[in-house]
Design a protein around this motif. Structure first.
Motif, PDB file in Angstrom:
ATOM      1  N   LEU A  11     -30.765   0.230   3.375  1.00 25.35           N
ATOM      2  CA  LEU A  11     -31.802   1.190   3.714  1.00 25.35           C
ATOM      3  C   LEU A  11     -31.527   1.735   5.114  1.00 25.35           C
ATOM      4  CD1 LEU A  11     -34.590   2.535   3.249  1.00 25.35           C
ATOM      5  CD2 LEU A  11     -35.620   0.446   4.195  1.00 25.35           C
ATOM      6  N   VAL A  12     -31.548   3.048   5.233  1.00 21.92           N
ATOM      7  CA  VAL A  12     -31.277   3.681   6.526  1.00 21.92           C
ATOM      8  C   VAL A  12     -32.177   4.897   6.671  1.00 21.92           C
ATOM      9  CG1 VAL A  12     -29.401   5.103   5.587  1.00 21.92           C
ATOM     10  CG2 VAL A  12     -29.414   4.511   8.025  1.00 21.92           C
ATOM     11  N   GLN A  13     -32.497   5.236   7.905  1.00 25.21           N
ATOM     12  CA  GLN A  13     -33.293   6.443   8.136  1.00 25.21           C
ATOM     13  C   GLN A  13     -32.418   7.678   8.075  1.00 25.21           C
ATOM     14  OE1 GLN A  13     -35.285   5.805  11.914  1.00 25.21           O
ATOM     15  NE2 GLN A  13     -37.123   5.065  10.852  1.00 25.21           N
ATOM     16  N   ALA A  14     -33.040   8.782   7.783  1.00 24.97           N
ATOM     17  CA  ALA A  14     -32.317  10.057   7.756  1.00 24.97           C
ATOM     18  C   ALA A  14     -31.618  10.277   9.100  1.00 24.97           C
ATOM     19  CB  ALA A  14     -33.273  11.202   7.466  1.00 24.97           C
ATOM     20  N   GLY A  15     -30.373  10.738   9.014  1.00 25.44           N
ATOM     21  CA  GLY A  15     -29.569  10.922  10.207  1.00 25.44           C
ATOM     22  C   GLY A  15     -28.716   9.723  10.557  1.00 25.44           C
ATOM     23  N   GLY A  16     -28.960   8.614   9.893  1.00 24.07           N
ATOM     24  CA  GLY A  16     -28.210   7.395  10.155  1.00 24.07           C
ATOM     25  C   GLY A  16     -26.883   7.348   9.417  1.00 24.07           C
ATOM     26  N   SER A  17     -26.210   6.208   9.565  1.00 22.54           N
ATOM     27  CA  SER A  17     -24.876   6.029   8.984  1.00 22.54           C
ATOM     28  C   SER A  17     -24.781   4.704   8.241  1.00 22.54           C
ATOM     29  CB  SER A  17     -23.812   6.055  10.081  1.00 22.54           C
ATOM     30  OG  SER A  17     -23.787   7.288  10.754  1.00 22.54           O
ATOM     31  N   LEU A  18     -23.912   4.708   7.243  1.00 18.92           N
ATOM     32  CA  LEU A  18     -23.544   3.492   6.527  1.00 18.92           C
ATOM     33  C   LEU A  18     -22.071   3.585   6.177  1.00 18.92           C
ATOM     34  CD1 LEU A  18     -26.425   2.928   3.915  1.00 18.92           C
ATOM     35  CD2 LEU A  18     -25.889   1.459   5.853  1.00 18.92           C
ATOM     36  N   ARG A  19     -21.425   2.432   6.049  1.00 19.46           N
ATOM     37  CA  ARG A  19     -20.057   2.405   5.544  1.00 19.46           C
ATOM     38  C   ARG A  19     -20.009   1.496   4.330  1.00 19.46           C
ATOM     39  NH1 ARG A  19     -14.192   0.510   7.986  1.00 19.46           N
ATOM     40  NH2 ARG A  19     -15.029  -1.578   7.644  1.00 19.46           N
ATOM     41  N   LEU A  20     -19.616   2.086   3.225  1.00 20.03           N
ATOM     42  CA  LEU A  20     -19.436   1.331   1.989  1.00 20.03           C
ATOM     43  C   LEU A  20     -17.995   0.853   1.897  1.00 20.03           C
ATOM     44  CD1 LEU A  20     -21.332   3.614  -0.572  1.00 20.03           C
ATOM     45  CD2 LEU A  20     -22.242   1.835   0.947  1.00 20.03           C
ATOM     46  N   SER A  21     -17.833  -0.328   1.336  1.00 15.15           N
ATOM     47  CA  SER A  21     -16.508  -0.879   1.090  1.00 15.15           C
ATOM     48  C   SER A  21     -16.388  -1.232  -0.384  1.00 15.15           C
ATOM     49  CB  SER A  21     -16.280  -2.147   1.921  1.00 15.15           C
ATOM     50  OG  SER A  21     -16.355  -1.884   3.303  1.00 15.15           O
ATOM     51  N   CYS A  22     -15.174  -1.148  -0.880  1.00 11.09           N
ATOM     52  CA  CYS A  22     -14.896  -1.523  -2.265  1.00 11.09           C
ATOM     53  C   CYS A  22     -13.611  -2.341  -2.259  1.00 11.09           C
ATOM     54  CB  CYS A  22     -14.755  -0.293  -3.135  1.00 11.09           C
ATOM     55  SG  CYS A  22     -14.215  -0.639  -4.826  1.00 11.09           S
ATOM     56  N   ALA A  23     -13.743  -3.612  -2.567  1.00 13.85           N
ATOM     57  CA  ALA A  23     -12.597  -4.509  -2.601  1.00 13.85           C
ATOM     58  C   ALA A  23     -12.077  -4.611  -4.029  1.00 13.85           C
ATOM     59  CB  ALA A  23     -12.995  -5.878  -2.093  1.00 13.85           C
ATOM     60  N   ALA A  24     -10.776  -4.441  -4.184  1.00 11.15           N
ATOM     61  CA  ALA A  24     -10.150  -4.464  -5.503  1.00 11.15           C
ATOM     62  C   ALA A  24      -9.289  -5.700  -5.668  1.00 11.15           C
ATOM     63  CB  ALA A  24      -9.294  -3.208  -5.689  1.00 11.15           C
ATOM     64  N   SER A  25      -9.320  -6.239  -6.873  1.00 13.43           N
ATOM     65  CA  SER A  25      -8.447  -7.365  -7.189  1.00 13.43           C
ATOM     66  C   SER A  25      -7.121  -6.841  -7.696  1.00 13.43           C
ATOM     67  CB  SER A  25      -9.093  -8.248  -8.254  1.00 13.43           C
ATOM     68  OG  SER A  25      -9.217  -7.511  -9.464  1.00 13.43           O
ATOM     69  N   GLY A  26      -6.143  -7.687  -7.782  1.00  7.42           N
ATOM     70  CA  GLY A  26      -4.869  -7.287  -8.343  1.00  7.42           C
ATOM     71  C   GLY A  26      -3.876  -6.836  -7.297  1.00  7.42           C
ATOM     72  N   ARG A  27      -2.603  -6.817  -7.703  1.00  8.43           N
ATOM     73  CA  ARG A  27      -1.532  -6.489  -6.766  1.00  8.43           C
ATOM     74  C   ARG A  27      -1.072  -5.047  -6.885  1.00  8.43           C
ATOM     75  NH1 ARG A  27       2.679 -11.046  -8.278  1.00  8.43           N
ATOM     76  NH2 ARG A  27       1.934 -10.450 -10.342  1.00  8.43           N
ATOM     77  N   THR A  28      -1.746  -4.264  -7.745  1.00  5.16           N
ATOM     78  CA  THR A  28      -1.297  -2.895  -7.980  1.00  5.16           C
ATOM     79  C   THR A  28      -2.289  -1.873  -7.446  1.00  5.16           C
ATOM     80  OG1 THR A  28      -2.305  -2.908 -10.181  1.00  5.16           O
ATOM     81  CG2 THR A  28       0.018  -3.560 -10.001  1.00  5.16           C
ATOM     82  N   PHE A  29      -3.079  -2.255  -6.462  1.00  2.00           N
ATOM     83  CA  PHE A  29      -4.117  -1.373  -5.925  1.00  2.00           C
ATOM     84  C   PHE A  29      -3.536  -0.039  -5.495  1.00  2.00           C
ATOM     85  CE2 PHE A  29      -7.976  -0.151  -3.937  1.00  2.00           C
ATOM     86  CZ  PHE A  29      -7.686   0.364  -2.696  1.00  2.00           C
ATOM     87  N   SER A  30      -2.386  -0.060  -4.844  1.00  2.00           N
ATOM     88  CA  SER A  30      -1.814   1.172  -4.310  1.00  2.00           C
ATOM     89  C   SER A  30      -1.361   2.138  -5.395  1.00  2.00           C
ATOM     90  CB  SER A  30      -0.640   0.856  -3.378  1.00  2.00           C
ATOM     91  OG  SER A  30       0.362   0.164  -4.087  1.00  2.00           O
ATOM     92  N   SER A  31      -1.314   1.695  -6.633  1.00  5.03           N
ATOM     93  CA  SER A  31      -0.896   2.583  -7.720  1.00  5.03           C
ATOM     94  C   SER A  31      -2.071   3.349  -8.327  1.00  5.03           C
ATOM     95  CB  SER A  31      -0.200   1.789  -8.821  1.00  5.03           C
ATOM     96  OG  SER A  31      -1.100   0.907  -9.464  1.00  5.03           O
ATOM     97  N   TYR A  32      -3.282   3.067  -7.874  1.00  5.11           N
ATOM     98  CA  TYR A  32      -4.477   3.735  -8.389  1.00  5.11           C
ATOM     99  C   TYR A  32      -5.006   4.743  -7.366  1.00  5.11           C
ATOM    100  CZ  TYR A  32      -4.751   0.080 -11.939  1.00  5.11           C
ATOM    101  OH  TYR A  32      -4.488  -0.757 -12.989  1.00  5.11           O
ATOM    102  N   THR A  33      -5.442   5.875  -7.873  1.00  5.92           N
ATOM    103  CA  THR A  33      -6.288   6.721  -7.043  1.00  5.92           C
ATOM    104  C   THR A  33      -7.685   6.125  -7.103  1.00  5.92           C
ATOM    105  OG1 THR A  33      -6.719   8.216  -8.904  1.00  5.92           O
ATOM    106  CG2 THR A  33      -4.924   8.793  -7.407  1.00  5.92           C
ATOM    107  N   MET A  34      -8.431   6.316  -6.048  1.00  2.06           N
ATOM    108  CA  MET A  34      -9.741   5.698  -5.938  1.00  2.06           C
ATOM    109  C   MET A  34     -10.805   6.761  -5.698  1.00  2.06           C
ATOM    110  SD  MET A  34      -9.080   2.530  -6.393  1.00  2.06           S
ATOM    111  CE  MET A  34     -10.691   1.840  -5.990  1.00  2.06           C
TER     112      MET A  34
END
Length: 121
Positions: A11-34
């Motif tokens: 929850l954040v107020q208008a004008g604020g910031s957040l950073r979302l992260s997405c952690a992927a399993s597997g050794r082929t992450f770099s072969s996918y567009t995200m």
């Protein structure tokens, strides 16, 4: 097979910031567009941003251009969405997705479970 786990919503107020992260399993992450998608209350899921395998190419929906930044760290198998100057209309469940297609023709093959972002006015 790729498993995706999002974090960083809240929850954040208008004008604020957040950073979302997405952690992927597997050794082929770099072969996918995200990509990041979102689904607001009573709305259909929509694309927010996508990024190429190397991170050199990105796409943003018009309403987030200049406010959101997508990036990836292939060494950490993680993709990020930095969201600045948030607006109440950005309120949604945000989903991470992986694709075997080019980032400009992004077609999700794998989805995360989603993380809630709520922006108060």
């Amino acid at each position: 097979q790729v498993q995706l786990v999002e974090s960083g919503g809240g929850l954040v107020q208008a004008g604020g910031s957040l950073r979302l992260s997405c952690a992927a399993s597997g050794r082929t992450f770099s072969s996918y567009t995200m990509g990041w998608f979102r689904q607001g209350p009573g709305k259909e899921r929509e694309i927010v941003a996508t990024i190429s395998w190397s991170g050199g190419g990105t796409y943003y929906r018009e309403s987030v251009k200049g406010r959101f930044t997508i990036s990836r760290d292939n060494a950490k198998n993680t993709v990020y969405l930095q969201m600045n100057n948030l607006r109440p209309e950005d309120t949604a469940v945000y989903y991470c997705a992986a694709s075997n297609q080019a980032y400009v023709r992004f077609a999700p093959a794998y989805w995360g479970q989603g993380t809630q972002v709520t922006v108060s006015s």
